[in-house]
Structure formats: C-alpha cells, structure tokens
Design an enzyme around this catalytic site. Structure first.
Site, PDB file in Angstrom:
ATOM      1  N   CYS A 130       0.790  -1.221   0.108  1.00  0.00           N
ATOM      2  CA  CYS A 130       0.177  -0.018  -0.134  1.00  0.00           C
ATOM      3  C   CYS A 130       0.954   1.489   0.018  1.00  0.00           C
ATOM      4  O   CYS A 130       1.535   1.263  -0.929  1.00  0.00           O
ATOM      5  CB  CYS A 130      -0.975  -0.021   1.111  1.00  0.00           C
ATOM      6  SG  CYS A 130      -2.429   1.339   0.886  1.00  0.00           S
TER       7      CYS A 130
ATOM      8  N   HIS B 187      -4.005  -4.897  -0.525  1.00  0.00           N
ATOM      9  CA  HIS B 187      -3.310  -5.408   0.876  1.00  0.00           C
ATOM     10  C   HIS B 187      -3.420  -7.000   0.954  1.00  0.00           C
ATOM     11  O   HIS B 187      -4.428  -7.338   1.094  1.00  0.00           O
ATOM     12  CB  HIS B 187      -4.310  -4.902   1.833  1.00  0.00           C
ATOM     13  CG  HIS B 187      -4.184  -3.313   2.448  1.00  0.00           C
ATOM     14  ND1 HIS B 187      -3.055  -2.790   3.054  1.00  0.00           N
ATOM     15  CD2 HIS B 187      -4.811  -2.086   1.850  1.00  0.00           C
ATOM     16  CE1 HIS B 187      -3.085  -1.615   3.230  1.00  0.00           C
ATOM     17  NE2 HIS B 187      -4.077  -1.386   2.288  1.00  0.00           N
TER      18      HIS B 187
ATOM     19  N   GLU C  13      -2.435  -8.870   3.158  1.00  0.00           N
ATOM     20  CA  GLU C  13      -2.874  -9.399   4.669  1.00  0.00           C
ATOM     21  C   GLU C  13      -4.063  -8.947   4.963  1.00  0.00           C
ATOM     22  O   GLU C  13      -4.534  -9.668   5.846  1.00  0.00           O
ATOM     23  CB  GLU C  13      -2.067  -8.450   5.679  1.00  0.00           C
ATOM     24  CG  GLU C  13      -2.598  -6.814   6.202  1.00  0.00           C
ATOM     25  CD  GLU C  13      -2.089  -5.924   4.915  1.00  0.00           C
ATOM     26  OE1 GLU C  13      -1.559  -6.327   3.947  1.00  0.00           O
ATOM     27  OE2 GLU C  13      -2.434  -4.689   5.325  1.00  0.00           O
TER      28      GLU C  13
END
Lengths: 253, 207
Positions: B83, B187, B189
């Site tokens: 990001c 993202h 994650e």
C-alpha cells in the site's frame, strides 16, 4: 471487471458476545465473536463489522481483546464501532487490529472527531455512521441512542459534512428498517450515495437476498451490510455474492 | 530466515505480522532498528495513511533509509512494499504537497481521477489483479482478486516496472517490480487466501 460490491456481515457485540437486536431492543445471543469472525473469513465475506452496542455502558477492555484475537485469525478488513469518541479511542482499536473504526454518536455531537481521526490515521480508516429515520417525504433526520433520540439534524446535510470532514466511507443505517427485515431505506441510501464521492454502505433492514441487490441497484450503495440473514443461517455469503452476480453486479466469485 | 517488518509508526503492523506468520514466516522482527534491517534476509515495508505522513515517519528514523538502500540494493535482499509502503518506492508523492519518496522505481503517486460520478474515492474493496505480458515480479504476483484501499495511485515512468493492473474508472497500477523489489497497492494481509499465498511466495521468492 471493476471493484466488487462488498458483502459485510455485521456482528453486534455486547459484553463479549454476539447479539442481534430487533430494533435494538430484544437481544438474542448468537455466539462467540471470534469464532463467528473466523467462520465469515472462511466463507469469503468481503469485510467484517463489529459494533459494540454495550460500549456506552460497559468497559472497553473486552472489546479490545476480541478485536485482537479476531485480527490474529482473520485476513479480511475489520471495522469496529461503538463508543468511539476520540482519536485515542480510535488509536486503541487500530492498534488492537481493527482496520477501520466506525464513529457513531460522537460524529453527531462533535463532528470534528472525524477530521481529527482522518488527520491522525488517514481517511481510509474512518467509517462515519449516519443513523437516520424518515421524518417526511424525502426528509430524514439523524437519531441517536439506538434510534430513540431525535437530533433535529438533517441526515443528508450531516452525511455531506462527514464526508467533507474526511470520512473514508459512510455507513447509512435506516433506524426505521433496522431489525424489521423489510429491506433498506433505498431512497435514503440513494440520496446520500448520489451526493457524496466516498463509498456508502447500506445498512438496516435486510431480510432477503433481493434486499442486498436493491441496496446497490436502487440505493446506489457500494457495499451491503446485514446481520440476521447471515447469522442464523438463512443465507450464506456465497449466496449473497451469487445473487449480486445474477443481477449483473460485480461480486466476488 | 529473518524478516524485518519496518515499524515507522505507520499503523497496521500487527495485521501484516499476523499474516506473514500465517503464511509461514518463522522469524518476523517488527523493528525500527536499522541494524536489524541490515541483518535481515527479507524486508517488508507496510503503510497506511498519507504518503507525506509515512515518508516523514520513515525518514525520521536515523539511518533507516540508508540501511534499506544498502540491504536491498547492495545486499540484494528481497523487498516487499505494501500500500503506502509500495507508493514510497516512487520518486515523489503528491498527497498534501509534493514529498520525496525512496526513488527506487521512478514515478509519481497521484490522486485517482474521478472520471465518472459512480466511481467512488477511496478505491475500496476487492478488485482484479491482472498480469501483463511481462513479469518483472518474477512469479511473485499472481492474477486474482485482492482487497484495495487507496485514494492515490502509483504512476511509474517506465511501463516495464508495472507488474499488475486493476480497474477503477480506468486502469490503475496494482503492483510494481524491479529486480529484487516489489510493491503491491493492495493489501495481501487483508486478501484472505489470495493474499496469504502471495506472502507465502515472498518468503521463498528468489528474484
């Protein structure tokens, strides 16, 4: 394709347990938030939302613990709301593992808190709640305290203000519809979605998959939030995605 | 294998650390210490918030940017920016005024243009990760759906640095890569199985 319509199950949490209020009054216990979050992660929910409805009365420690344990096992965005009054409250939730914080009544009494959080942590992590009831033809008013207390504030003006202050998205809840399973207030959702540049999440009143579809096709929402239809197994996340796709909308496969 | 996850006050560290562990990383060191970065086998730079605030935080750590340059460019350690951590690879970012970036991948970070009122900013949600014909990321980035959350986007000077694209009112760069450096706008994650698989590949990535 383009960005997908997000399907967001919302877990109302009180005293560390998932509950779902019918019009925010009668509460039913529907289990452990971390286990529910894990199940929704596995089911492919696009995001998850925790609203701590006990926040005004109870300690915050339980919630932070739940957020932390959820963030360890869930790999989707997590929004946490309820009782966020200051940038410090937001910081505690973000540090515990929330990706976004929803600001509710504080955004009514002190809208600057939205700007404060946006300034410190970025607009992307603030979801500003717009809890409204219809008060006339094409007119909605902001209500607080679970929809019981009128504020005299025009909902559309308030939504525009929150977006201007730096909210990254708006969670628009019809307090008339909440818990009724009769569908979103599509007029309210559309009036706000068409007026702001940030995404709008439709909330309050979902009873069928068609309601989710309408939230986007007629309400112009970017995301659809629901609770009971998912929690009690009436419909799965996959069915919600499939219903959106059948209506020609972008949704995850 | 030690992995340095750079802590420069840019939030979401726990999410990234959790996801790296879930992807199989055994030794994740969340650190603000340039010496740890110099000794790491792999480096991850996360980031949320504004380009300006993130750049300020990174440059505020004495010796950190030098350590990153040394470990990545001289030492050849695989590097992943996520990001704003990806955007910081650019020459400059234009969020809240022009701010200098790392300059590892030439380009600029600009506000997403709102070409149509139906296009909402931030670009928020799951969207395509589409690969081009060339693969500057050496197999690290695969096609699929990932979670994006950003209002600014990376516009590289050289098309050959683009590893993946997405679409939000027009094409936006989803990943950039050059040599042992890769940056993803989305993202991993927060991208469930797709994201964890990418992180898992990064742990074995040999650019």
């Amino acid at each position: 394709m383009t960005v997908r319509v997000r399907v967001i199950p919302c877990l109302d949490v009180a005293d560390g347990r998932v509950v779902k209020g019918v019009n925010f009054v009668d509460l039913k216990d529907a289990g452990d938030p971390v286990e529910q979050a894990r199940a929704y992660d596995a089911a492919g929910a696009d995001e998850l939302c925790f609203l701590d409805i006990s926040a005004s009365h109870e300690g915050r420690g339980t919630l932070l613990d739940i957020v932390q344990r959820t963030a360890e096992v869930c790999f989707m965005p997590l929004t946490v709301g309820g009782g966020v009054r200051t940038a410090e409250d937001a910081r505690a939730l973000l540090l515990a593992g929330a990706d976004k914080v929803a600001v509710n009544s504080a955004a009514v009494s002190r809208p600057e808190v939205v700007a404060d959080i946006a300034h410190k942590f970025g607009s992307q992590c603030i979801v500003a709640s717009v809890d409204a009831r219809k008060v006339g033809e094409g007119r909605w008013e902001i209500f607080t305290h679970g929809g019981r207390r009128p504020t005299g504030i025009d909902a559309l003006e308030h939504a525009l203000k929150l977006a201007d202050l730096g909210a990254g998205e708006l969670l628009v809840t019809s307090m008339d519809g909440d818990g009724t399973q009769s569908g979103y207030d599509l007029e309210l959702t559309r009036a706000i979605a068409d007026s702001v540049s940030v995404p709008v999440i439709a909330s309050g009143g979902v009873g069928t998959l068609d309601h989710l579809v309408q939230g986007v096709t007629r309400g112009h929402a970017s995301a659809v939030l629901a609770a009971s239809i998912f929690h009690f197994g009436k419909h799965s996340i996959a069915e919600a995605h499939a219903a959106l796709r059948s209506a020609g909308l972008p949704a995850r496969a | 294998m030690t992995l340095a996850l750079i802590d420069y006050g840019a939030g979401n560290l726990h999410s990234v650390a959790n996801a790296l562990r879930a992807a199989g990383a055994e030794d994740v060191k969340t650190t603000a210490d340039p010496a740890v970065v110099r000794a790491a086998d792999r480096i991850v730079l996360p980031g949320v918030g504004s380009f300006k605030a993130c750049a300020k935080g990174l440059w505020a750590i004495p010796g950190m940017v030098e350590a990153m340059n040394e470990r990545v460019h001289v030492g050849g350690a695989p590097f992943l920016g996520i990001c704003v951590g990806m955007q910081l690879l650019a020459t400059r970012g234009l969020e809240h005024g022009s701010t200098k970036g790392l300059g590892w991948i030439a380009g600029e970070v600009r506000l997403i243009e709102r070409t149509d009122p139906a296009i909402k900013i931030p670009h928020m949600g799951w969207n395509d990760v589409s690969l081009g014909r060339k693969d500057p990321a050496h197999g690290l980035v695969e096609a699929g759906e990932a979670y994006f959350l950003h209002s600014y986007h990376f516009v590289p000077d050289e098309g050959q640095d683009v590893a993946a694209m997405t679409d939000h009112g027009g094409g936006l760069v989803a990943a950039v890569a050059r040599d042992n450096v890769v940056g993803v706008q989305f993202h991993p994650e927060k991208s469930q199985a797709f994201g964890l698989a990418l992180l898992s590949r990064f742990l074995d990535w040999k650019p």
